[in-house]
Design a protein around this motif. Structure first.
Motif, short mmCIF file in Angstrom:
data_model
loop_
_atom_site.label_atom_id
_atom_site.label_comp_id
_atom_site.label_asym_id
_atom_site.label_seq_id
_atom_site.Cartn_x
_atom_site.Cartn_y
_atom_site.Cartn_z
N PRO A 126 0.80 -1.24 0.00
CA PRO A 126 0.00 0.00 0.00
C PRO A 126 0.82 1.28 0.00
O PRO A 126 0.37 2.31 -0.49
N GLY A 127 2.03 1.22 0.56
CA GLY A 127 2.84 2.43 0.65
C GLY A 127 2.32 3.37 1.73
O GLY A 127 1.35 3.07 2.43
N PRO A 128 2.96 4.56 1.87
CA PRO A 128 2.58 5.48 2.94
C PRO A 128 1.26 6.18 2.65
O PRO A 128 0.78 6.18 1.51
N ILE A 129 0.69 6.78 3.69
CA ILE A 129 -0.52 7.58 3.52
C ILE A 129 -0.21 8.75 2.58
O ILE A 129 0.79 9.43 2.73
N GLN A 130 -1.09 8.95 1.61
CA GLN A 130 -0.94 10.06 0.65
C GLN A 130 -1.92 11.16 1.01
O GLN A 130 -3.11 10.91 1.17
N TYR A 131 -1.43 12.39 1.11
CA TYR A 131 -2.28 13.52 1.47
C TYR A 131 -2.66 14.38 0.26
O TYR A 131 -3.65 15.09 0.30
N TRP A 132 -1.86 14.28 -0.81
CA TRP A 132 -2.14 15.06 -2.01
C TRP A 132 -2.10 14.13 -3.22
O TRP A 132 -1.26 13.24 -3.29
N GLY A 133 -3.03 14.36 -4.14
CA GLY A 133 -3.06 13.54 -5.35
C GLY A 133 -4.47 13.12 -5.69
O GLY A 133 -5.45 13.68 -5.19
N PRO A 134 -4.60 12.10 -6.55
CA PRO A 134 -5.93 11.65 -6.98
C PRO A 134 -6.77 11.18 -5.79
O PRO A 134 -6.25 10.59 -4.83
N THR A 135 -8.07 11.42 -5.87
CA THR A 135 -9.00 11.00 -4.82
C THR A 135 -8.90 9.50 -4.57
O THR A 135 -8.99 9.05 -3.42
N GLU A 136 -8.69 8.73 -5.64
CA GLU A 136 -8.61 7.28 -5.51
C GLU A 136 -7.45 6.85 -4.61
O GLU A 136 -7.47 5.78 -4.03
N VAL A 137 -6.44 7.70 -4.51
CA VAL A 137 -5.26 7.39 -3.70
C VAL A 137 -5.38 8.01 -2.30
O VAL A 137 -5.01 7.38 -1.31
N CYS A 138 -5.91 9.21 -2.24
CA CYS A 138 -5.82 10.00 -1.01
C CYS A 138 -7.03 9.93 -0.08
O CYS A 138 -6.88 10.14 1.13
N ASP A 139 -8.20 9.69 -0.61
CA ASP A 139 -9.42 9.87 0.20
C ASP A 139 -10.23 8.59 0.39
O ASP A 139 -11.40 8.64 0.74
N GLN A 140 -9.59 7.44 0.17
CA GLN A 140 -10.34 6.19 0.26
C GLN A 140 -10.53 5.75 1.71
O GLN A 140 -9.60 5.81 2.51
N PRO A 141 -11.75 5.31 2.07
CA PRO A 141 -11.95 4.73 3.40
C PRO A 141 -11.35 3.33 3.46
O PRO A 141 -10.84 2.82 2.47
N THR A 142 -11.44 2.71 4.60
CA THR A 142 -10.87 1.37 4.76
C THR A 142 -11.59 0.34 3.90
O THR A 142 -12.74 0.54 3.49
N LYS A 143 -10.91 -0.76 3.64
CA LYS A 143 -11.54 -1.88 2.92
C LYS A 143 -12.71 -2.41 3.73
O LYS A 143 -13.73 -2.84 3.19
N THR A 144 -12.56 -2.40 5.07
CA THR A 144 -13.60 -2.93 5.95
C THR A 144 -14.92 -2.21 5.72
O THR A 144 -15.95 -2.84 5.46
N ILE A 145 -14.91 -0.87 5.83
CA ILE A 145 -16.16 -0.13 5.71
C ILE A 145 -16.68 -0.17 4.28
O ILE A 145 -17.90 -0.19 4.04
N THR A 146 -15.77 -0.23 3.30
CA THR A 146 -16.19 -0.32 1.90
C THR A 146 -16.96 -1.62 1.65
O THR A 146 -18.02 -1.61 1.00
N LEU A 147 -16.44 -2.73 2.16
CA LEU A 147 -17.13 -4.02 1.99
C LEU A 147 -18.42 -4.08 2.81
O LEU A 147 -19.43 -4.61 2.36
N GLU A 148 -18.38 -3.50 4.02
CA GLU A 148 -19.58 -3.53 4.88
C GLU A 148 -20.72 -2.74 4.28
O GLU A 148 -21.89 -3.12 4.41
N ARG A 149 -20.41 -1.62 3.63
CA ARG A 149 -21.45 -0.72 3.14
C ARG A 149 -21.73 -0.90 1.65
O ARG A 149 -22.49 -0.12 1.07
N ALA A 150 -21.14 -1.90 1.03
CA ALA A 150 -21.37 -2.14 -0.40
C ALA A 150 -22.83 -2.46 -0.64
O ALA A 150 -23.43 -3.27 0.07
N LYS A 151 -23.39 -1.80 -1.62
CA LYS A 151 -24.82 -2.01 -1.93
C LYS A 151 -25.00 -3.31 -2.70
O LYS A 151 -24.20 -3.67 -3.54
#
Length: 551
Positions: free
Chosen positions: A526-551
């Motif tokens: 995964p590499g380090p936390i990114q603060y600047w750049g594409p939303t897909e890299v910088c603003d993603q929530p955890t895999k856990t919440i993404t899978l839990e809230r998947a419609k």
């Protein structure tokens, strides 16, 4: 004070808010609530704060609110984003009325009782925006459980004109917040109490609290480290890395890091407990994977181990309980045990006073681990489970198992180990964009709960897999999350801890892929936390919440 280039740039970051909180709000009440269990008992204990409705804030017309003085407490262990919660509270109450003031109680709940506080002004707040840690006012683990403590708190809050107290903490701290809200309501003090959900362990969550703050950042920090170790493993090709991860009661951290990095082995405490897996069965499972990879010429791998695993292994749980009783402080057996100058003699003595089954388990342990079970004890005389080097225990036992397998031709490779414990590295990291936004929103939202006169609520921000503008802000009564549990020999109301659910989408995803990840080298870096750049890299929530809230 010298600050890093990153800290200087992060200070300029303006956290995003839900649309509903960006001006004035309209309070919408939902259905009345009840506790998750033990409804009659909880209702009896909380007559003033039980059964309150869920609250949602929508964008509304501009209102005039009176100035309000607010107190804030950081309680328990650190979690990334705490400073942004406080920043959000400060900006929120100033937006509501510029004459409002914020006071921080120093060193946790003890600061309230000891009347130790500081006014948090813009000058102070601005130094801590988007930074990790709890050093703005410090934290502590004092429990607010006695009426004398509540009354001391009332004294200082009356003196400072404080009308509301916000407690930022985990399940125990928010349980205390609920008890305090009930007491102040019963005493007609006029003091409101609001909670904010904090813990990197991820075990304070439900439908209204989708995640606790700090979990996102901490697991991303650990996942970076695990990815680095995986890269080293594939480069050196000669070590198995056994990594223990923080999270004593629940395995959410281990599960999320596994989803991020795809290691060869991931142990989940809740699964071990449900299947009643013995230590021997766990070791056999791990040794089997080592042997299969060795047969493919891969004498390396990565295993993730939750901090509290030993408490979920049935025979270890029984052993620890017996040791706590037999070696209780001041007991005859404890005095006898302490009289031995030789560790070998001491272990032999302990084995002789245990039940036959526990003695069998005890004598099978590596001597260093056996010593930890008897020598490292807390002030109450109990085994300090968090200090047990579970990663080394399993590593040594797997090594012994592989020696047996080699003798009968079931293992023909090499097995070298490296041990790691990732815990404190993640607790005070600079918050990810997600946690920076989420924490700021939780604090800002809490200011509206106060302005609307609410007490006994936890600040709730939901719909977290959507962009921040679409997050749903509001409040959930703390009593809704409570049940009765035995604590120190007495039944007490507490917030129900959320363990990993084995029928949840995140665990099912792990279960569906673990066999492939075990044998193949499917590592993700995964590499380090990114603060600047594409939303897909910088603003993603955890895999856990993404899978839990998947419609």
């Amino acid at each position: 004070m010298t600050i890093s280039a990153l800290q200087s740039e992060r200070a300029k970051y303006q956290p995003k808010l839900p649309n509903s909180l960006q001006s004035s709000v309209k309070l919408v009440e939902g259905k009345n609530t009840q506790s998750v269990a033990d409804q009659d008992e909880i209702k009896k204990l909380f007559p003033n704060t039980y059964g309150m409705p869920l609250i949602t804030f929508e964008a509304g017309e501009k209102k005039q609110y009176p100035a309000v003085n607010v107190g804030v407490i950081l309680s328990g262990g650190q979690a990334p984003g705490g400073h942004n919660v406080i920043s959000g509270i400060f900006d929120g109450i100033k937006n509501i009325n510029p004459e409002s003031k914020l006071y921080g109680f120093l060193g946790g709940p003890g600061g309230l009782v000891d009347h130790s506080y500081v006014e948090l002004t813009a000058t102070v707040i601005d130094e801590f925006r988007n930074t990790g840690g709890f050093d703005i006012i410090g934290s502590g683990r004092t429990k607010l459980e006695e009426t004398a403590q509540y009354d001391k708190g009332t004294e200082i809050m009356k003196e400072l004109g404080i009308k509301a107290l916000i407690i930022i903490g985990g399940d125990d701290s928010n349980t205390n917040a609920c008890v305090l809200a009930e007491y102040y309501a019963a005493q007609n003090t006029g003091i409101q109490v609001i909670g904010c959900p904090k813990t990197i362990d991820g075990d304070l969550k439900n439908d209204m609290i989708e995640t606790s703050f700090g979990f996102d950042t901490a697991t991303k920090v650990y996942s970076e480290l695990i990815g680095n170790v995986e890269r080293d493993a594939t480069s050196a090709k000669k070590y198995w890395h056994f990594i223990k991860l923080m999270g004593r009661s629940a395995s959410h951290i281990g599960l999320e890091c596994a989803l991020q990095t795809q290691p060869n082995i991931t142990l989940i405490s809740e699964e071990v407990e449900l299947k009643k897996q013995t230590l021997g069965e766990i070791v056999d499972y791990m040794a089997g994977i080592v042997a299969k990879r060795a047969a493919n010429g891969e004498n390396f791998g990565v295993a993730l181990i939750p901090e509290g695993l030993v408490e979920f292994v049935p025979e270890m749980k029984i052993l620890i309980s017996e040791l706590n009783d037999l070696l209780a402080e001041g007991s005859e057996t404890e005095q006898k045990f302490k009289s031995f100058t030789s560790k070998t003699e001491g272990r032999a003595f302990v084995a002789g006073i245990l039940s036959a089954e526990s003695a069998k388990v005890y004598t099978s342990l590596p001597s260093g681990i056996a010593d930890q079970l008897t020598l490292d004890r807390d002030p109450h005389g109990n085994v300090q489970v968090s200090l047990i080097e579970t990663e080394k225990l399993l590593g040594e036992m797997v090594k012994s198992k592989l020696k047996e397998m080699k003798k009968v031709g079931e293992f023909k490779g090499k097995f070298g180990t490296q041990y790691h414990f990732f815990g404190y590295e993640g607790r005070c990291a600079a918050p990810s964009n997600f946690d920076a936004d989420y924490c700021y929103s939780l604090g800002y939202n809490a200011s509206f709960l106060i302005a609307e006169g609410k007490t006994g609520y936890m600040s709730s921000v939901r719909n977290l897999t959507a962009p921040a503008a679409e997050w749903i802000a509001g409040g959930v009564p703390v009593t809704m999350m409570m049940n009765m549990e035995r604590r120190h020999g007495h039944m007490k109301p507490v917030i129900q801890k959320a363990l990993v659910e084995l029928d949840s989408a995140p665990f099912k995803f792990l279960a569906a892929n673990r066999e492939k990840w075990a044998i193949e080298t499917s590592f993700v870096y995964p590499g380090p936390i990114q603060y600047w750049g594409p939303t897909e890299v910088c603003d993603q929530p955890t895999k856990t919440i993404t899978l839990e809230r998947a419609k």
